[in-house]
Design a protein around this motif. Structure first.
Motif, PDB file in Angstrom:
ATOM      1  N   ASP A   1       0.843  -1.192   0.000  1.00 23.93           N
ATOM      2  CA  ASP A   1       0.000   0.000   0.000  1.00 23.93           C
ATOM      3  C   ASP A   1       0.884   1.250   0.000  1.00 23.93           C
ATOM      4  O   ASP A   1       2.009   1.240   0.507  1.00 23.93           O
ATOM      5  CB  ASP A   1      -0.902  -0.010   1.231  1.00 23.93           C
ATOM      6  CG  ASP A   1      -2.197   0.746   0.996  1.00 23.93           C
ATOM      7  OD1 ASP A   1      -2.623   0.851  -0.169  1.00 23.93           O
ATOM      8  OD2 ASP A   1      -2.795   1.219   1.982  1.00 23.93           O
ATOM      9  N   TYR A   2       0.364   2.325  -0.549  1.00 20.40           N
ATOM     10  CA  TYR A   2       1.051   3.614  -0.524  1.00 20.40           C
ATOM     11  C   TYR A   2      -0.005   4.710  -0.563  1.00 20.40           C
ATOM     12  O   TYR A   2      -1.159   4.467  -0.957  1.00 20.40           O
ATOM     13  CB  TYR A   2       2.039   3.743  -1.691  1.00 20.40           C
ATOM     14  CG  TYR A   2       1.423   3.717  -3.072  1.00 20.40           C
ATOM     15  CD1 TYR A   2       0.922   4.876  -3.679  1.00 20.40           C
ATOM     16  CD2 TYR A   2       1.343   2.528  -3.805  1.00 20.40           C
ATOM     17  CE1 TYR A   2       0.360   4.855  -4.948  1.00 20.40           C
ATOM     18  CE2 TYR A   2       0.791   2.497  -5.075  1.00 20.40           C
ATOM     19  CZ  TYR A   2       0.306   3.660  -5.643  1.00 20.40           C
ATOM     20  OH  TYR A   2      -0.251   3.633  -6.904  1.00 20.40           O
ATOM     21  N   PRO A   3       0.337   5.930  -0.160  1.00 21.53           N
ATOM     22  CA  PRO A   3      -0.671   6.998  -0.129  1.00 21.53           C
ATOM     23  C   PRO A   3      -1.055   7.456  -1.531  1.00 21.53           C
ATOM     24  O   PRO A   3      -0.197   7.602  -2.405  1.00 21.53           O
ATOM     25  CB  PRO A   3       0.012   8.118   0.659  1.00 21.53           C
ATOM     26  CG  PRO A   3       1.472   7.857   0.495  1.00 21.53           C
ATOM     27  CD  PRO A   3       1.628   6.367   0.411  1.00 21.53           C
ATOM     28  N   MET A   4      -2.334   7.664  -1.737  1.00 16.81           N
ATOM     29  CA  MET A   4      -2.808   8.210  -3.007  1.00 16.81           C
ATOM     30  C   MET A   4      -2.257   9.621  -3.180  1.00 16.81           C
ATOM     31  O   MET A   4      -2.350  10.438  -2.255  1.00 16.81           O
ATOM     32  CB  MET A   4      -4.334   8.246  -3.025  1.00 16.81           C
ATOM     33  CG  MET A   4      -4.943   8.806  -4.295  1.00 16.81           C
ATOM     34  SD  MET A   4      -4.693   7.741  -5.736  1.00 16.81           S
ATOM     35  CE  MET A   4      -5.919   6.450  -5.426  1.00 16.81           C
ATOM     36  N   PRO A   5      -1.662   9.942  -4.321  1.00 19.23           N
ATOM     37  CA  PRO A   5      -1.157  11.314  -4.533  1.00 19.23           C
ATOM     38  C   PRO A   5      -2.270  12.342  -4.367  1.00 19.23           C
ATOM     39  O   PRO A   5      -3.347  12.188  -4.938  1.00 19.23           O
ATOM     40  CB  PRO A   5      -0.646  11.280  -5.975  1.00 19.23           C
ATOM     41  CG  PRO A   5      -0.368   9.838  -6.256  1.00 19.23           C
ATOM     42  CD  PRO A   5      -1.393   9.069  -5.473  1.00 19.23           C
ATOM     43  N   ASP A  27      -3.334  -5.556  -0.706  1.00 18.70           N
ATOM     44  CA  ASP A  27      -3.911  -6.047   0.540  1.00 18.70           C
ATOM     45  C   ASP A  27      -5.422  -5.845   0.527  1.00 18.70           C
ATOM     46  O   ASP A  27      -5.923  -4.876  -0.063  1.00 18.70           O
ATOM     47  CB  ASP A  27      -3.310  -5.298   1.738  1.00 18.70           C
ATOM     48  CG  ASP A  27      -1.829  -5.619   1.938  1.00 18.70           C
ATOM     49  OD1 ASP A  27      -1.402  -6.717   1.508  1.00 18.70           O
ATOM     50  OD2 ASP A  27      -1.112  -4.771   2.500  1.00 18.70           O
ATOM     51  N   ALA A  28      -6.134  -6.729   1.198  1.00 19.77           N
ATOM     52  CA  ALA A  28      -7.600  -6.654   1.219  1.00 19.77           C
ATOM     53  C   ALA A  28      -8.092  -5.338   1.815  1.00 19.77           C
ATOM     54  O   ALA A  28      -9.151  -4.837   1.439  1.00 19.77           O
ATOM     55  CB  ALA A  28      -8.168  -7.833   1.991  1.00 19.77           C
ATOM     56  N   ASP A  29      -7.319  -4.769   2.755  1.00 19.15           N
ATOM     57  CA  ASP A  29      -7.725  -3.513   3.403  1.00 19.15           C
ATOM     58  C   ASP A  29      -6.935  -2.318   2.877  1.00 19.15           C
ATOM     59  O   ASP A  29      -6.779  -1.309   3.569  1.00 19.15           O
ATOM     60  CB  ASP A  29      -7.571  -3.623   4.912  1.00 19.15           C
ATOM     61  CG  ASP A  29      -6.130  -3.917   5.341  1.00 19.15           C
ATOM     62  OD1 ASP A  29      -5.292  -4.195   4.444  1.00 19.15           O
ATOM     63  OD2 ASP A  29      -5.837  -3.868   6.546  1.00 19.15           O
ATOM     64  N   SER A  30      -6.455  -2.411   1.641  1.00 17.76           N
ATOM     65  CA  SER A  30      -5.647  -1.340   1.059  1.00 17.76           C
ATOM     66  C   SER A  30      -6.419  -0.026   1.016  1.00 17.76           C
ATOM     67  O   SER A  30      -7.496   0.069   0.413  1.00 17.76           O
ATOM     68  CB  SER A  30      -5.225  -1.731  -0.363  1.00 17.76           C
ATOM     69  OG  SER A  30      -4.688  -0.611  -1.050  1.00 17.76           O
ATOM     70  N   ARG A  31      -5.852   0.989   1.655  1.00 16.38           N
ATOM     71  CA  ARG A  31      -6.482   2.316   1.638  1.00 16.38           C
ATOM     72  C   ARG A  31      -6.418   2.909   0.236  1.00 16.38           C
ATOM     73  O   ARG A  31      -7.333   3.622  -0.198  1.00 16.38           O
ATOM     74  CB  ARG A  31      -5.784   3.241   2.642  1.00 16.38           C
ATOM     75  CG  ARG A  31      -6.444   4.604   2.784  1.00 16.38           C
ATOM     76  CD  ARG A  31      -7.869   4.463   3.262  1.00 16.38           C
ATOM     77  NE  ARG A  31      -8.619   5.695   3.089  1.00 16.38           N
ATOM     78  CZ  ARG A  31      -9.940   5.770   3.034  1.00 16.38           C
ATOM     79  NH1 ARG A  31     -10.663   4.661   3.142  1.00 16.38           N
ATOM     80  NH2 ARG A  31     -10.546   6.919   2.879  1.00 16.38           N
ATOM     81  N   LEU A  32      -5.329   2.620  -0.471  1.00 16.75           N
ATOM     82  CA  LEU A  32      -5.179   3.102  -1.843  1.00 16.75           C
ATOM     83  C   LEU A  32      -6.329   2.623  -2.717  1.00 16.75           C
ATOM     84  O   LEU A  32      -6.951   3.414  -3.438  1.00 16.75           O
ATOM     85  CB  LEU A  32      -3.852   2.606  -2.417  1.00 16.75           C
ATOM     86  CG  LEU A  32      -3.607   2.883  -3.903  1.00 16.75           C
ATOM     87  CD1 LEU A  32      -3.288   4.350  -4.130  1.00 16.75           C
ATOM     88  CD2 LEU A  32      -2.489   1.992  -4.437  1.00 16.75           C
ATOM     89  N   ILE A  33      -6.632   1.329  -2.656  1.00 11.90           N
ATOM     90  CA  ILE A  33      -7.680   0.762  -3.500  1.00 11.90           C
ATOM     91  C   ILE A  33      -9.054   1.272  -3.067  1.00 11.90           C
ATOM     92  O   ILE A  33      -9.916   1.542  -3.913  1.00 11.90           O
ATOM     93  CB  ILE A  33      -7.635  -0.775  -3.465  1.00 11.90           C
ATOM     94  CG1 ILE A  33      -6.291  -1.257  -4.015  1.00 11.90           C
ATOM     95  CG2 ILE A  33      -8.786  -1.380  -4.253  1.00 11.90           C
ATOM     96  CD1 ILE A  33      -5.960  -0.750  -5.410  1.00 11.90           C
ATOM     97  N   ALA A  34      -9.262   1.425  -1.764  1.00 11.56           N
ATOM     98  CA  ALA A  34     -10.544   1.963  -1.287  1.00 11.56           C
ATOM     99  C   ALA A  34     -10.760   3.377  -1.812  1.00 11.56           C
ATOM    100  O   ALA A  34     -11.855   3.718  -2.273  1.00 11.56           O
ATOM    101  CB  ALA A  34     -10.580   1.946   0.243  1.00 11.56           C
ATOM    102  N   THR A  35      -9.723   4.200  -1.779  1.00 16.19           N
ATOM    103  CA  THR A  35      -9.828   5.581  -2.262  1.00 16.19           C
ATOM    104  C   THR A  35     -10.070   5.615  -3.766  1.00 16.19           C
ATOM    105  O   THR A  35     -10.946   6.346  -4.250  1.00 16.19           O
ATOM    106  CB  THR A  35      -8.551   6.360  -1.928  1.00 16.19           C
ATOM    107  OG1 THR A  35      -8.348   6.352  -0.510  1.00 16.19           O
ATOM    108  CG2 THR A  35      -8.640   7.797  -2.423  1.00 16.19           C
ATOM    109  N   MET A  36      -9.299   4.821  -4.509  1.00 10.31           N
ATOM    110  CA  MET A  36      -9.481   4.773  -5.955  1.00 10.31           C
ATOM    111  C   MET A  36     -10.895   4.333  -6.316  1.00 10.31           C
ATOM    112  O   MET A  36     -11.543   4.935  -7.188  1.00 10.31           O
ATOM    113  CB  MET A  36      -8.474   3.817  -6.593  1.00 10.31           C
ATOM    114  CG  MET A  36      -8.707   3.587  -8.084  1.00 10.31           C
ATOM    115  SD  MET A  36      -7.595   2.386  -8.841  1.00 10.31           S
ATOM    116  CE  MET A  36      -8.042   0.895  -7.955  1.00 10.31           C
ATOM    117  N   THR A  37     -11.388   3.294  -5.649  1.00  8.31           N
ATOM    118  CA  THR A  37     -12.720   2.765  -5.953  1.00  8.31           C
ATOM    119  C   THR A  37     -13.803   3.803  -5.659  1.00  8.31           C
ATOM    120  O   THR A  37     -14.731   3.995  -6.455  1.00  8.31           O
ATOM    121  CB  THR A  37     -12.975   1.479  -5.156  1.00  8.31           C
ATOM    122  OG1 THR A  37     -11.959   0.521  -5.465  1.00  8.31           O
ATOM    123  CG2 THR A  37     -14.334   0.891  -5.491  1.00  8.31           C
TER     124      THR A  37
END
Length: 290
Positions: A8-12, A47-57
Motif C-alpha cells: 500500500d502507498y498513499p494516493m497522490p 492487501d484486502a484492506d488497502s487504503r489506496l484501492i478503497a480511495t481509488m474505488t
C-alpha cells in the motif's frame, strides 16, 4: 513472471500533481469515461484492506455517478480468463499466462463498479484499450474526442491508453486519484509522463466541480415556479396550496441527487415550502464540506 504482491502507498494528493502542458477543458458532451481493468484478479495483488484501492474505488464510483448524470458513455476493459498463448504472444514473456482459466470469477469487475445495462465492456488483449478493440470507432460514432481514464495499473495499461488516445487525436484526462499502480514512484512517474507528453492530469473533484451548478435560493425559487406553474410565490407558504403533489416532490428529490444532495421525499414533504427546502439544501451542502 506474474505480478508481485503490491504494498500500500498513499494516493497522490493535489499538491503532488505535475504541471500540465495543456489546458484542455473537459466537456461532458465530448467525453467518454474509461474504467480500466478493475477486475478482481488485478486488485487481489493489493492487501484486502488497502487504503489506496478503497480511495481509488470511491473516486471511480463518483466519476461513474457524474458520467450518469451528464450522459457520458461508460466503457470498461476486462481481460479474458482464457487466453491462448498465441493470443497473448509477447505478453507471455513479460507476465506469464495471465488470468488463470481455472478461476473465471477473477475476470469479474469488482462489485462496486459492476457495469450497468448499456455500458460497454471491451475485451482487453494488450496494454492499450484501443488495441484489438473498437473503442476508437465507438468514440467516432458517438462524436466524442475526450477520454477520462481511471483504474489499474497507472504506468502500464492506463498510461499506454492515454498515449494511444493522443496518437488518435483524442484528448486524454488522466485522473490521478482514480488510478493505482505497483508503487508510489511508478504512479507519480506515470502522471509526470502523461502531463508532459500526451494528456492532462486531473483529479476527481476537478472533474465533478467543472460541471457543478451553483445552487442558490434564486435557483430554487425558479425551480419551484416551474414545478407548480405559478409566477408569484410566498417562500414561507405551504407549496401544497399551490398545487404541488407527491409525484413532483419525488421528481425534485431525484433531481437534487444529481447535484450530490441526498434529500429524500419524506424530508421535502414534511414541510413543503421554499424556505424550508432552502434550509435543507444549505444544511446538506454544509455537511458535504465539513
Amino acid at each position: 513472471m506474474t505480478i508481485a504482491k503490491i504494498s500500500d502507498y498513499p494516493m497522490p494528493d493535489q499538491s503532488r500533481l505535475p504541471q500540465n502542458k495543456t489546458n484542455w477543458q473537459l466537456d461532458p458532451d465530448r467525453a467518454v469515461l474509461l474504467i480500466h481493468d478493475m477486475q478482481r484478479y488485478f486488485l487481489n495483488f493489493y492487501d484486502a484492506d488497502s487504503r489506496l484501492i478503497a480511495t481509488m474505488t470511491q473516486n471511480l464510483e463518483q466519476l461513474r455517478q457524474w458520467a450518469d448524470q451528464h450522459g457520458v458513455p461508460m466503457v470498461y476493459t476486462a481481460q479474458p480468463y482464457e487466453q491462448p498463448a498465441e493470443d497473448r504472444a509477447l505478453l507471455n514473456a513479460m507476465w506469464g499466462a495471465g488470468l488463470p482459466a481455472s478461476t473465471p470469477d477473477q475476470q469479474a469487475i469488482i462489485s462496486p463498479l459492476t457495469p450497468k445495462d448499456g455500458d460497454v465492456v471491451l475485451t482487453k488483449w494488450r496494454y492499450s484499450a484501443f488495441q484489438r478493440s473498437d473503442l476508437q470507432k465507438r468514440m467516432q460514432n458517438w462524436q466524442r474526442d475526450q477520454l477520462i481514464i481511471g483504474g489499474v495499473y497507472a504506468h502500464i495499461g492506463c498510461m499506454v491508453t492515454a498515449i494511444d488516445a493522443f496518437m488518435n487525436d483524442i484528448q486524454a484526462f488522466f485522473v490521478a486519484d482514480a488510478l493505482a499502480d505497483f508503487s508510489e514512484q511508478e504512479h507519480l512517474e506515470a502522471l509526470k509522463y502523461v502531463s508532459s507528453r500526451c494528456g492532462q492530469v486531473t483529479h476527481t473533484q476537478a472533474i465533478v466541480a467543472s460541471t457543478m451548478l451553483e445552487l442558490t435560493e434564486q435557483w430554487l425559487y425558479e425551480k419551484v415556479q416551474k414545478l407548480v406553474e405559478e409566477e408569484e410565490l410566498d417562500p414561507a407558504e405551504n407549496l401544497i396550496l399551490y398545487g404541488l403533489d407527491s409525484l413532483r416532490i419525488m421528481q425534485f428529490s431525484a433531481e437534487l441527487k444529481q447535484y450530490g444532495l441526498d434529500i429524500y421525499f419524506e424530508e421535502l414533504g414534511q414541510e413543503p415550502s421554499i424556505e424550508h427546502w432552502w434550509n435543507l439544501i444549505q444544511s446538506k451542502q454544509a455537511a458535504k464540506v465539513a
